[in-house]
Design a protein around this motif. Structure first.
Motif, short mmCIF file in Angstrom:
data_model
loop_
_atom_site.label_atom_id
_atom_site.label_comp_id
_atom_site.label_asym_id
_atom_site.label_seq_id
_atom_site.Cartn_x
_atom_site.Cartn_y
_atom_site.Cartn_z
N PHE A 172 127.24 121.47 36.09
CA PHE A 172 127.08 120.12 35.29
C PHE A 172 126.08 120.03 34.26
O PHE A 172 124.74 120.55 35.18
CB PHE A 172 127.55 118.76 35.44
N GLN A 231 125.17 113.89 31.18
CA GLN A 231 127.10 113.59 31.10
C GLN A 231 127.50 114.89 29.55
O GLN A 231 128.87 114.42 28.65
CB GLN A 231 127.33 112.13 30.64
N ARG A 232 127.09 115.67 29.12
CA ARG A 232 127.40 116.84 28.38
C ARG A 232 128.62 118.13 28.89
O ARG A 232 128.32 118.10 29.56
CB ARG A 232 126.34 117.37 27.08
N ASN A 233 129.15 118.06 27.94
CA ASN A 233 130.50 119.09 27.93
C ASN A 233 129.39 120.36 27.98
O ASN A 233 127.78 120.46 27.68
CB ASN A 233 131.10 119.41 26.98
N TYR A 240 131.08 123.03 28.81
CA TYR A 240 131.96 124.56 28.05
C TYR A 240 132.61 123.57 27.73
O TYR A 240 134.40 123.07 28.24
CB TYR A 240 132.26 125.86 29.46
N LYS A 241 133.30 124.38 26.57
CA LYS A 241 134.09 123.84 25.82
C LYS A 241 133.87 122.32 26.05
O LYS A 241 133.05 121.15 25.55
CB LYS A 241 135.43 124.39 25.94
N ASP A 242 135.27 121.72 26.42
CA ASP A 242 135.06 119.63 26.66
C ASP A 242 135.15 119.92 28.04
O ASP A 242 135.66 118.77 28.62
CB ASP A 242 136.39 119.83 26.06
N PHE A 243 134.69 120.62 29.11
CA PHE A 243 134.66 120.94 30.31
C PHE A 243 133.28 120.25 30.62
O PHE A 243 132.22 120.46 29.62
CB PHE A 243 135.03 121.54 30.50
N ARG A 244 133.17 118.97 31.49
CA ARG A 244 132.17 118.56 31.58
C ARG A 244 131.57 118.88 33.00
O ARG A 244 130.18 119.48 32.96
CB ARG A 244 132.50 116.97 32.11
N GLN A 245 131.91 120.11 33.69
CA GLN A 245 131.47 121.44 34.61
C GLN A 245 132.20 122.30 34.70
O GLN A 245 133.72 121.73 34.54
CB GLN A 245 131.54 120.13 36.05
#
Length: 829
Positions: A565, A569-571, A573-578
């Motif tokens: 992660f 607190q950024r994404n 991978y794509k819109d996944f936070r982790q």
């Protein structure tokens, strides 16, 4: 005997005794001899002095004989004595002989009453002696007196057993007549080692000191307590005679008169006294030597074969012959080179099974000690990371670096490579020490020529030291070569790729579900591909601001999961936070976590602890710098491993080429020239005094062995053997000291297994001489008269055991042929 060879046999055994004793090898060949045993004050010393006709033995109270005295009597025109430890010195005054015995005894045992098994060799030449070799042993005692050791009884007993246990040793058991014969310590210890009585001869002393009205007639006639070889009585000088310096010749005349005039002994006077004992021992020893000739011959041949190789180079040796010296120098240098090469290469014909030596020890330095020294170079992790951090910052200067700088890596690597010089130089020192030790061991074969050995050691050691400097220069050059170019294109160098492998990427079912990809972790990013060919890249994730966390295993999941992660607190991978990554086992998870740690991606829960443990300067709050430090640390570790591997391979090769192989070539091709140019060859080939003495002793013993074998061949071809006396009942000799329960009456007939003893001053000849001396031990009994000529060994031992007098009827005839007894008793066999 009528055999010249037999007359020369005892002197020959004496010569062998001296030859072996002089070089300390007496234990290798048990030569026939006579050991004199008896209690203290039994008269042993007086018997020996009567043999010689001179007073020469120490006298006094307590233990006087504290070392074995090997007394060799040689019939000779001149009269003198010689000690083996005083070569070349002739003693004419026998008082000096006594003083020398006392001095030599004190030299080994000290001035107290201690004893020693190391013998004193004394040879007496005299016209009054027959050829004879005797060993005078300390008198047996039971109680320590004065300053005697408490265990003196056991010490003396052990010493006596060292000599009389040997099958080649005759035992002269001396017992005084004024004591109970059944309690004789001499006969008791003789029976322990000679239960069959094959080697025991009895001597009865102090016959003139017996109580009035008593005599030893039955003992001397071998009736009372029979021995296979019988007894001989002697009369020695009294203490008053000794103190009054009574001449031994007069004492011998008085002894002769005693036996002729004594009513109990006059009929056996010809077989009593010192002169008869001397003749008997001479013949018994000679016969005993003859009987032991087969075994003696095999031992002599074995000794001769063992000496052949060493004596070969001495046979034609002339110390002053320059040709011989030159040849010897060539041979020794050549052999030295061969032995040195064998020891290094391990092809020697004599392999040491006790410890490593030569080339094996050098091999252990190459492949065990040197790699261990390299491993001992432990990196201080905190210090190393601090150095890497400073190097990165200094390379960037005022700029902010986006990528890991190569220059920082090179600076740190070179600093670590320089540290390899110390173990490399230490390895060379260890090899040189082993090489010199090996050389010194092989140089021991030059001990015969001290100057040659000294010069050889000097020349070879100097050459090895010269090669040491060149070897160290070459090794330092190898390290400088490693420093000159850092080859990051090496096939074993990990570069920026830290790990590759298959992982399962967990996504939601709506967005593709779980799927396996080929992941590649570098110092800067995490990428995954469709397969391990890495042709179709799915995604590349930068490692900036990434951390790891554990994910609990799902209820239906069989795999172990961890997550990556972004701490901002950024994404990810794509819109996944982790993103969640899964492995088949917890071990794989831990391994991948360790790889991420090397790339600077830390677990979230350890971050605080790591920051607290490390100084502020080492790990700044900049995650990018932390990752760069960890990356360079991994790259340094990989490259140093490559350098270590190269150095471990080149070190043995360099040392072997420049130093060891060169030393072998030098010894083979140049050592001889250096020796010739170092000085006079005659002085180089001057042998040591020890070597000269050893050569003389070796040649003397070699020729004595050859002469003995030659003489033994003549003797065995021309000598007729005579049988030993038949067995007698010696069960009367007790283990403790009981007296015999049955004493045969004086008039009883002798046991049938013992040769009859003469009665009267002039006994007649035997009825059947062949049967008396040359007949077999078990002749057939005569037919007809039941009392005629009984066999020497009874045909029915269960009824008439050996040594028990036969019981004949009162009316039995007394004119049987066996009453006429031979002139010579069984002692003369």
């Amino acid at each position: 005997m009528g055999n010249r060879g037999m007359e020369e046999l005892i002197p020959l055994i004496n010569k062998l005794q001296d030859a072996f004793s002089s070089i300390g090898q007496s234990c290798n060949l048990d030569l026939p001899q006579i050991a004199v045993v008896g209690g203290q004050s039994a008269g042993k010393s007086s018997v020996l002095e009567n043999f010689v006709g001179r007073d020469f033995l120490p006298r006094g109270s307590g233990i006087v004989t504290r070392r074995p005295l090997i007394l060799q009597l040689v019939n000779n025109i001149a009269e003198y004595a010689e000690f083996l430890h005083c070569k070349g010195k002739k003693f004419v005054d026998f008082d000096e002989v006594r003083a020398e015995i006392e001095a030599e005894t004190d030299r080994i045992t000290g001035s107290n009453k201690g004893i020693s098994p190391i013998p004193i060799n004394l040879r007496v030449y005299s016209p009054n002696v027959l050829n004879l070799t005797l060993i005078d042993l300390p008198g047996m005692t039971k109680v320590a007196v004065g300053d005697q050791p408490p265990d003196i009884e056991h010490q003396i007993r052990d010493m006596l057993l060292q000599f009389i246990t040997k099958e080649s040793c005759l035992i002269l058991a001396v017992t005084p007549a004024n004591t109970d014969l059944a309690n004789s310590d001499a006969l008791k210890i003789a029976k322990e080692v000679d239960p069959q009585g094959l080697r025991t001869i009895g001597v009865i002393t102090k016959l003139d000191l017996m109580d009035e009205g008593t005599d030893a007639k039955d003992i001397l006639e071998n009736k009372l307590l029979p021995l296979r070889r019988g007894y001989i009585g002697v009369v020695n000088r009294s203490q008053k005679d000794i103190d009054g310096k009574k001449d031994i010749r007069a004492a011998l005349a008085a002894e002769r008169k005693f036996f002729l005039s004594h009513p109990a002994y006059r009929h056996m006077a010809d077989r009593m006294g010192t002169s008869h004992l001397q003749r008997t021992l001479n013949q018994q020893l000679t016969n005993h030597i003859r009987d032991t000739l087969p075994g003696l011959r095999s031992k002599l041949q074995s000794q001769l074969l063992s000496l052949e190789k060493e004596v070969e180079e001495y046979k034609n040796f002339r110390p002053d012959d320059p040709t011989r010296k030159t040849k010897a120098l060539l041979q020794m240098v050549q052999q030295f080179g061969v032995d040195f090469e064998k020891c290094i290469e391990g092809s020697g014909d004599q392999v040491d099974t006790n410890e490593l030596s030569g080339g094996a020890r050098i091999n252990r330095i190459f492949h065990e000690r040197f790699p261990f020294e390299l491993v001992k170079i432990v990196f201080d992790e905190k210090e190393l990371r601090r150095e890497i951090s400073h190097a990165i910052k200094n390379v960037h200067g005022v700029r902010t670096g986006l990528f890991t700088p190569d220059l920082a890596f090179e600076v740190i690597v070179k600093k670590q490579i320089v540290k390899l010089k110390t173990p490399c130089l230490k390895c060379i020192d260890l090899v040189i020490q082993e090489l010199i030790n090996t050389f010194c061991v092989i140089a021991l074969q030059l001990n015969s020529y001290p100057r040659l050995r000294e010069e050889t050691e000097r020349i070879v050691t100097t050459h090895i030291r010269e090669r040491e400097g060149k070897t160290k220069d070459q090794i330092l050059l190898l390290i400088d070569i490693e420093l000159s170019y850092i080859n990051t294109n090496h096939e074993d160098f990990i570069g920026f790729v830290i790990r590759k492998g298959w992982l399962t990427l967990h996504l939601s079912i709506m967005k593709g579900g779980s799927k396996e990809y080929w992941f590649v972790l570098t110092a800067e990013s995490l990428s995954w591909y469709k397969d391990e060919e890495e042709k179709e890249k799915k995604y590349m994730l930068p490692l900036d601001n990434l951390k790891l966390r554990d994910v609990e295993k799902g209820f239906m999941s069989t795999k172990h999961i961890f997550a990556i992660f972004n701490i901002e607190q950024r994404n990810v991978y794509k819109d996944f936070r982790q993103i969640e990554l899964a492995c088949d086992s917890q071990e794989d998870v831990d391994s991948w976590k360790a790889s991420f740690l090397r790339a600077g991606v830390y677990p979230e829960k350890d971050q605080v602890e790591t920051e607290e443990a490390a100084p502020a300067e080492t790990f700044s709050m900049d995650p990018q710098l932390e990752r760069q430090v960890e990356t360079i640390r991994n790259l340094v570790d990989s490259y140093i491993g490559i350098v270590n591997k190269s150095i471990r391979d080149l070190m043995p090769k360099t040392i072997m080429h420049i130093m060891i192989n060169n030393a072998k070539d030098f010894i083979h091709s140049e050592l001889l020239a250096y020796l010739y140019s170092s000085g006079d060859q005659n002085s180089l080939m001057e042998e040591s005094a020890d070597q000269a003495q050893r050569r003389e002793e070796m040649l003397r013993m070699y020729h004595a062995l050859k002469e003995a074998l030659h003489l033994i061949g003549d003797i065995t071809a021309s000598t007729v053997s005579t049988p030993l006396p038949p067995p007698v009942n010696d069960s009367w000799i007790p283990e403790s000291s009981p007296t015999p329960q049955h004493r045969p009456p004086p008039a009883a007939t002798q046991p049938p297994n013992r040769p009859p003893v003469a009665r009267g001053p002039t006994p007649g000849p035997p009825v059947n001489p062949t049967q008396a001396f040359g007949a077999p031990l078990n002749p057939s009994p005569a037919f007809g008269d039941p009392f005629s000529a009984p066999p020497q060994i009874p045909s029915r031992p269960a009824r008439v055991p050996p040594g028990v007098p036969s019981r004949r009827p009162p009316g039995a005839p007394s004119h049987r042929p066996t009453i006429i007894r031979p002139a010579e008793p069984s002692l003369l066999d």
